[in-house]
Design a protein around this motif. Sequence first.
Motif, PDB file in Angstrom:
ATOM      1  N   UNK A   1       0.737  -1.051  -0.006  1.00  0.00           N
ATOM      2  CA  UNK A   1       0.035  -0.030   0.075  1.00  0.00           C
ATOM      3  C   UNK A   1       0.780   1.184  -0.072  1.00  0.00           C
ATOM      4  N   UNK A   2       2.052   1.097   0.884  1.00  0.00           N
ATOM      5  CA  UNK A   2       2.738   2.404   1.112  1.00  0.00           C
ATOM      6  C   UNK A   2       3.522   2.697  -0.029  1.00  0.00           C
ATOM      7  N   UNK A   3       3.665   1.567  -0.889  1.00  0.00           N
ATOM      8  CA  UNK A   3       4.759   1.608  -2.261  1.00  0.00           C
ATOM      9  C   UNK A   3       3.961   2.267  -3.230  1.00  0.00           C
ATOM     10  N   UNK A   4       2.746   2.600  -3.044  1.00  0.00           N
ATOM     11  CA  UNK A   4       1.765   3.199  -4.189  1.00  0.00           C
ATOM     12  C   UNK A   4       1.813   4.731  -4.005  1.00  0.00           C
ATOM     13  N   UNK A   5       2.590   5.312  -2.704  1.00  0.00           N
ATOM     14  CA  UNK A   5       2.703   6.648  -2.450  1.00  0.00           C
ATOM     15  C   UNK A   5       4.112   7.414  -2.887  1.00  0.00           C
ATOM     16  N   UNK A   6       3.958   8.627  -3.215  1.00  0.00           N
ATOM     17  CA  UNK A   6       5.129   9.261  -3.417  1.00  0.00           C
ATOM     18  C   UNK A   6       6.111   9.177  -2.233  1.00  0.00           C
ATOM     19  N   UNK A   7       7.442   9.403  -2.343  1.00  0.00           N
ATOM     20  CA  UNK A   7       8.679   9.544  -1.382  1.00  0.00           C
ATOM     21  C   UNK A   7       8.250  10.628  -0.346  1.00  0.00           C
ATOM     22  N   UNK A   8       7.635  11.860  -0.948  1.00  0.00           N
ATOM     23  CA  UNK A   8       7.339  12.809  -0.103  1.00  0.00           C
ATOM     24  C   UNK A   8       5.861  13.027   0.464  1.00  0.00           C
ATOM     25  N   UNK A   9       5.389  11.745   0.479  1.00  0.00           N
ATOM     26  CA  UNK A   9       3.841  11.940   0.814  1.00  0.00           C
ATOM     27  C   UNK A   9       3.743  12.109   2.231  1.00  0.00           C
ATOM     28  N   UNK A  10       2.774  12.856   2.827  1.00  0.00           N
ATOM     29  CA  UNK A  10       2.661  12.752   4.336  1.00  0.00           C
ATOM     30  C   UNK A  10       2.087  11.266   4.853  1.00  0.00           C
TER      31      UNK A  10
END
Length: 137
Positions: A70-79
């Motif tokens: 799930x978290x791999x779908x988010x940008x590195x800079x995502x909150x």
Amino acid sequence: MNDLKRLGVLFLLIMILGCTSAPTSGNQSRSLSDDQTIIDENKYSGQELELVQIINKSTKLLNDRNEREYLALFAKSSPVSQLNKKKVTRIEVVSLGPINKDTASVETKIWMDTEPETTKLYSFTKEDDVWKIYDID
């Protein structure tokens, strides 16, 4: 002869009741629920389809409690840094915002567990030419 008639009536009742009972397989109701949870991808194409596919994948991973993917779908800079504690029971696209070279947004209606519907805005950004979710507000 009366016993034969009774046996025939009993047989007919068993057949009628057997033909009208609903299936009891848990898998059937589960897959139906999964299909209703995600957004119908057949309505979209191109970059819109890419964004909807990411939303669907994030919904499935959230509901499966797969935090790593799930978290791999988010940008590195995502909150965003963890799974929401609730499960999505239904999601619909309200509108697609402008899709630029490296940013996009999708407004959705989401139902979570037993809560009433709420509006969520998925913000996307591109990292290495791949769409990533920046945030869900």
